[in-house]
Design a protein around this motif. Structure first.
Motif, PDB file in Angstrom:
ATOM      1  N   GLY A 121      -3.595 -50.057  27.906  1.00 30.62           N
ATOM      2  CA  GLY A 121      -3.338 -48.633  28.032  1.00 30.62           C
ATOM      3  C   GLY A 121      -1.879 -48.252  28.093  1.00 30.62           C
ATOM      4  O   GLY A 121      -1.556 -47.075  28.314  1.00 30.62           O
ATOM      5  N   HIS A 122      -0.979 -49.221  27.886  1.00 32.72           N
ATOM      6  CA  HIS A 122       0.453 -48.930  27.985  1.00 32.72           C
ATOM      7  C   HIS A 122       1.192 -49.469  26.758  1.00 32.72           C
ATOM      8  O   HIS A 122       0.677 -50.324  26.039  1.00 32.72           O
ATOM      9  CB  HIS A 122       1.043 -49.553  29.259  1.00 32.72           C
ATOM     10  N   ARG A 123       2.393 -48.951  26.544  1.00 30.55           N
ATOM     11  CA  ARG A 123       3.192 -49.362  25.383  1.00 30.55           C
ATOM     12  C   ARG A 123       4.563 -49.828  25.836  1.00 30.55           C
ATOM     13  O   ARG A 123       5.054 -49.465  26.914  1.00 30.55           O
ATOM     14  CB  ARG A 123       3.338 -48.199  24.400  1.00 30.55           C
ATOM     15  N   LEU A 124       5.194 -50.630  24.992  1.00 31.94           N
ATOM     16  CA  LEU A 124       6.524 -51.145  25.292  1.00 31.94           C
ATOM     17  C   LEU A 124       7.557 -50.026  25.260  1.00 31.94           C
ATOM     18  O   LEU A 124       7.556 -49.200  24.349  1.00 31.94           O
ATOM     19  CB  LEU A 124       6.892 -52.227  24.263  1.00 31.94           C
ATOM     20  N   LYS A 125       8.439 -50.013  26.256  1.00 31.34           N
ATOM     21  CA  LYS A 125       9.515 -49.022  26.294  1.00 31.34           C
ATOM     22  C   LYS A 125      10.878 -49.686  26.030  1.00 31.34           C
ATOM     23  O   LYS A 125      11.619 -49.264  25.151  1.00 31.34           O
ATOM     24  CB  LYS A 125       9.532 -48.317  27.651  1.00 31.34           C
ATOM     25  N   SER A 135      21.519 -59.809  31.712  1.00 29.18           N
ATOM     26  CA  SER A 135      22.927 -59.709  31.305  1.00 29.18           C
ATOM     27  C   SER A 135      23.085 -59.415  29.822  1.00 29.18           C
ATOM     28  O   SER A 135      24.213 -59.278  29.343  1.00 29.18           O
ATOM     29  CB  SER A 135      23.665 -61.010  31.637  1.00 29.18           C
ATOM     30  N   THR A 136      21.972 -59.325  29.091  1.00 27.82           N
ATOM     31  CA  THR A 136      22.061 -59.036  27.657  1.00 27.82           C
ATOM     32  C   THR A 136      21.716 -57.567  27.405  1.00 27.82           C
ATOM     33  O   THR A 136      20.858 -57.014  28.086  1.00 27.82           O
ATOM     34  CB  THR A 136      21.101 -59.934  26.848  1.00 27.82           C
ATOM     35  N   PRO A 137      22.370 -56.919  26.448  1.00 29.96           N
ATOM     36  CA  PRO A 137      22.051 -55.522  26.146  1.00 29.96           C
ATOM     37  C   PRO A 137      20.565 -55.354  25.846  1.00 29.96           C
ATOM     38  O   PRO A 137      19.984 -56.118  25.070  1.00 29.96           O
ATOM     39  CB  PRO A 137      22.903 -55.228  24.907  1.00 29.96           C
ATOM     40  N   LEU A 138      19.954 -54.362  26.500  1.00 32.24           N
ATOM     41  CA  LEU A 138      18.515 -54.179  26.327  1.00 32.24           C
ATOM     42  C   LEU A 138      18.195 -53.571  24.956  1.00 32.24           C
ATOM     43  O   LEU A 138      19.026 -52.889  24.344  1.00 32.24           O
ATOM     44  CB  LEU A 138      17.931 -53.340  27.462  1.00 32.24           C
ATOM     45  N   LEU A 139      16.991 -53.852  24.492  1.00 31.90           N
ATOM     46  CA  LEU A 139      16.498 -53.374  23.209  1.00 31.90           C
ATOM     47  C   LEU A 139      15.249 -52.537  23.429  1.00 31.90           C
ATOM     48  O   LEU A 139      14.735 -52.440  24.548  1.00 31.90           O
ATOM     49  CB  LEU A 139      16.205 -54.558  22.276  1.00 31.90           C
ATOM     50  N   THR A 140      14.748 -51.914  22.366  1.00 34.67           N
ATOM     51  CA  THR A 140      13.614 -50.997  22.484  1.00 34.67           C
ATOM     52  C   THR A 140      12.482 -51.406  21.544  1.00 34.67           C
ATOM     53  O   THR A 140      12.528 -52.458  20.903  1.00 34.67           O
ATOM     54  CB  THR A 140      14.060 -49.565  22.151  1.00 34.67           C
ATOM     55  N   LEU A 180      12.486 -62.821  28.046  1.00 36.29           N
ATOM     56  CA  LEU A 180      11.985 -61.581  27.456  1.00 36.29           C
ATOM     57  C   LEU A 180      11.275 -60.749  28.515  1.00 36.29           C
ATOM     58  O   LEU A 180      10.070 -60.853  28.722  1.00 36.29           O
ATOM     59  CB  LEU A 180      11.037 -61.915  26.297  1.00 36.29           C
ATOM     60  N   GLN A 181      12.043 -59.899  29.196  1.00 37.73           N
ATOM     61  CA  GLN A 181      11.464 -59.008  30.194  1.00 37.73           C
ATOM     62  C   GLN A 181      11.010 -57.732  29.491  1.00 37.73           C
ATOM     63  O   GLN A 181      11.831 -57.037  28.894  1.00 37.73           O
ATOM     64  CB  GLN A 181      12.499 -58.649  31.261  1.00 37.73           C
ATOM     65  N   CYS A 182       9.723 -57.438  29.574  1.00 33.31           N
ATOM     66  CA  CYS A 182       9.154 -56.307  28.843  1.00 33.31           C
ATOM     67  C   CYS A 182       8.706 -55.217  29.818  1.00 33.31           C
ATOM     68  O   CYS A 182       7.911 -55.480  30.728  1.00 33.31           O
ATOM     69  CB  CYS A 182       7.962 -56.766  27.996  1.00 33.31           C
ATOM     70  N   PHE A 183       9.185 -54.008  29.611  1.00 34.71           N
ATOM     71  CA  PHE A 183       8.883 -52.891  30.501  1.00 34.71           C
ATOM     72  C   PHE A 183       8.140 -51.808  29.723  1.00 34.71           C
ATOM     73  O   PHE A 183       8.526 -51.482  28.593  1.00 34.71           O
ATOM     74  CB  PHE A 183      10.173 -52.308  31.085  1.00 34.71           C
ATOM     75  N   ASP A 184       7.109 -51.240  30.328  1.00 31.86           N
ATOM     76  CA  ASP A 184       6.352 -50.184  29.639  1.00 31.86           C
ATOM     77  C   ASP A 184       6.865 -48.805  30.023  1.00 31.86           C
ATOM     78  O   ASP A 184       7.862 -48.669  30.749  1.00 31.86           O
ATOM     79  CB  ASP A 184       4.844 -50.351  29.870  1.00 31.86           C
ATOM     80  N   GLU A 185       6.150 -47.780  29.539  1.00 32.20           N
ATOM     81  CA  GLU A 185       6.648 -46.405  29.658  1.00 32.20           C
ATOM     82  C   GLU A 185       6.632 -45.867  31.088  1.00 32.20           C
ATOM     83  O   GLU A 185       7.181 -44.801  31.364  1.00 32.20           O
ATOM     84  CB  GLU A 185       5.832 -45.482  28.747  1.00 32.20           C
ATOM     85  N   THR A 186       6.020 -46.601  32.029  1.00 33.83           N
ATOM     86  CA  THR A 186       6.010 -46.150  33.429  1.00 33.83           C
ATOM     87  C   THR A 186       7.316 -46.490  34.147  1.00 33.83           C
ATOM     88  O   THR A 186       7.541 -46.042  35.262  1.00 33.83           O
ATOM     89  CB  THR A 186       4.849 -46.807  34.193  1.00 33.83           C
ATOM     90  N   SER A 206      21.702 -49.155  27.944  1.00 34.75           N
ATOM     91  CA  SER A 206      20.695 -48.178  28.382  1.00 34.75           C
ATOM     92  C   SER A 206      21.163 -46.749  28.137  1.00 34.75           C
ATOM     93  O   SER A 206      20.363 -45.867  27.791  1.00 34.75           O
ATOM     94  CB  SER A 206      20.354 -48.383  29.867  1.00 34.75           C
ATOM     95  N   LEU A 207      22.464 -46.519  28.300  1.00 35.21           N
ATOM     96  CA  LEU A 207      22.995 -45.186  27.984  1.00 35.21           C
ATOM     97  C   LEU A 207      22.934 -44.911  26.485  1.00 35.21           C
ATOM     98  O   LEU A 207      22.730 -43.772  26.053  1.00 35.21           O
ATOM     99  CB  LEU A 207      24.430 -45.065  28.486  1.00 35.21           C
TER     100      LEU A 207
END
Length: 452
Positions: free
Chosen positions: A287-291, A299-304, A329-335, A413-414
């Motif tokens: 029920g969630h998607r990758l953000k 320490s590495t620039p995050l991706l989307t 690979l740390q994966c965060f969803d839209e929450t 992130s900015l």
């Protein structure tokens, strides 16, 4: 087994290349008997029959690159050690794994320590060293005990100790437990700590290959880098190069974590994509998607989400504006609130800064103050530019890469989520419910719906 499960298993078999992790499921995988049952120490016999310079050239031709972050060619690093200089040579294995999100070396040491020990003996033969150290993060006591037991087994079997590298060529292997400082993951700070001083990075040059441990030529390698060598020697450089890409050859451990259905270690060829790894890991939680996600730790620039199909090798990730790093690979969803996540990482870097250089010592402190204000809704639009200005004054200007690591998540992130930062300013606070991002959030919501 259903047809869907069968096809998923087939896909996994085609994509995954278990080598270091092949026998982690065995009850005795960490023992000498368990390791030898699957061909352990076979590569060592082949390596000792080779001339040291021939061995270095072989590892170079195989294309093994450092698995600790920067991806520097392992054989080339060995080649930098001067020969015939009359000084002792040292091998130091960096097992001070402590990057937020990074979790591959510790399970490798716990489940398969003899792969590292065999790799150490091979590397010592190559660089003509008679003394090696494993610098382990001191908090992981179960791993420390298991590593000590494995080293004792290796001594008893004659793989380490008297005549280990041939008649009259002894090899001493010391396991050293650090005191738990993130900065000691930086190779020169590690060397200072190993010598009994406070762990702080050294000014370079001279580089460790010329004046490292005890001012002698030293090779510092990551755990996974050294542990990968025995399989290369045993199965051949062509076998190793058959995986991965031309510039990023071989297999590696990808650590999948965060809001994924099945987090864990996935050993695959360099160049696999996050989309493929997520499919193997059951995708994001239902029920969630990758953000957003990190390719190599915090320490590495995050991706989307738009970067799901980039090749996870050194060139592919660099082309997307980030670094492969430790493949965490740390994966965060839209929450997940990206401001909240980056604030926690920034607090970590400020806490772990050794304080030796002004840009990092002062800069990380002020980054934390600004990030906390923004998360609490007390920041201003001008603070966003101030964040970028401070991060720019840290990035590339600090004594070691810790400053770069602190700046990377803020700047990236900015770049990708500036609107979310602005919402914290205009809305007077965080628009996200922190509880929604927890693992039990969906169960709680379902229970509330039933009770209603």
């Amino acid at each position: 087994m259903s047809s869907d499960n069968t096809s998923a298993a087939a896909v996994a078999k085609d994509l995954l290349t278990p080598v270091l992790s092949a026998n982690w499921g065995d009850a005795d995988s960490y023992t000498l008997d368990g390791y030898r049952r699957h061909g352990g120490y076979r590569g060592l016999a082949k390596a000792l029959a080779m001339d040291p310079d021939e061995l270095i050239a072989y590892v170079k031709e195989a294309g093994l690159r450092g698995r600790g972050g920067a991806g520097f060619p392992t054989g080339m690093k060995w080649q930098f050690i001067p020969q015939g200089d009359g000084k002792p040579h040292y091998l130091v294995v960096n097992a001070d794994e402590s990057e937020p999100g990074t979790c591959k070396d510790i399970p490798l040491l716990y489940a398969n320590p003899h792969s590292l020990i065999e790799g150490i003996v091979i590397a010592c033969h190559a660089i003509r060293s008679s003394h090696a150290f494993i610098y382990l993060r001191g908090e992981v006591v179960p791993v420390l005990r298991r590593l000590h037991a494995a080293v004792a087994e290796a001594y008893a079997a004659g793989y380490v100790g008297k005549d280990a590298l041939g008649p009259g060529k002894d090899l001493e292997l010391v396991v050293h437990a650090g005191a738990g400082a993130y900065i000691c993951g930086e190779e020169t700070a590690l060397l200072d700590s190993l010598e009994g001083r406070r762990g702080q990075p050294r000014l370079r040059p001279p580089f460790p290959a010329i004046a490292g441990l005890y001012a002698s030529p030293t090779v510092v390698n990551n755990v996974e880098s050294i542990a990968s060598v025995p399989a290369i020697i045993d199965r051949g450089k062509d076998w190793f190069r058959s995986m991965g890409s031309e510039k990023s050859a071989g297999f590696t451990l990808y650590s999948l974590s965060g809001h994924v259905a099945r987090p864990g270690q996935y050993e695959a060829p360099l160049g696999i994509t996050l989309r493929q790894l997520l499919e193997l890991g059951g995708g994001m939680r239902p029920g969630h998607r990758l953000k957003f996600w990190t390719p190599g730790g915090s320490s590495t620039p995050l991706l989307t989400e738009e970067h799901l199909d980039i090749a996870l090798d050194y060139e592919g990730v660099a082309g997307a504006g980030s670094m492969l790093g430790t493949k965490a690979l740390q994966c965060f969803d839209e929450t997940t609130c990206v401001v909240r996540a980056v604030t926690r990482w920034t607090e970590f870097y400020a806490h772990e800064s050794c304080g030796k250089c002004t840009p990092c010592r002062e800069g990380t402190y002020w980054l934390v103050q600004l990030m906390r204000d923004l998360e609490a809704g007390k920041g201003s639009m001008a603070d966003l530019e101030k964040l970028l200005d401070i991060a720019d004054n840290i990035n590339g200007k600090s004594f070691c890469a810790l400053g770069d690591g602190a700046a990377a998540p803020i700047m990236s992130s900015l770049k990708h989520f500036r609107e979310e930062y602005e919402q914290h300013v205009t809305g007077g606070g965080c628009p996200f419910d922190p509880a929604k991002s927890t693992v039990w959030a969906d169960d709680r919501d379902a229970t509330q719906e039933v009770n209603a």
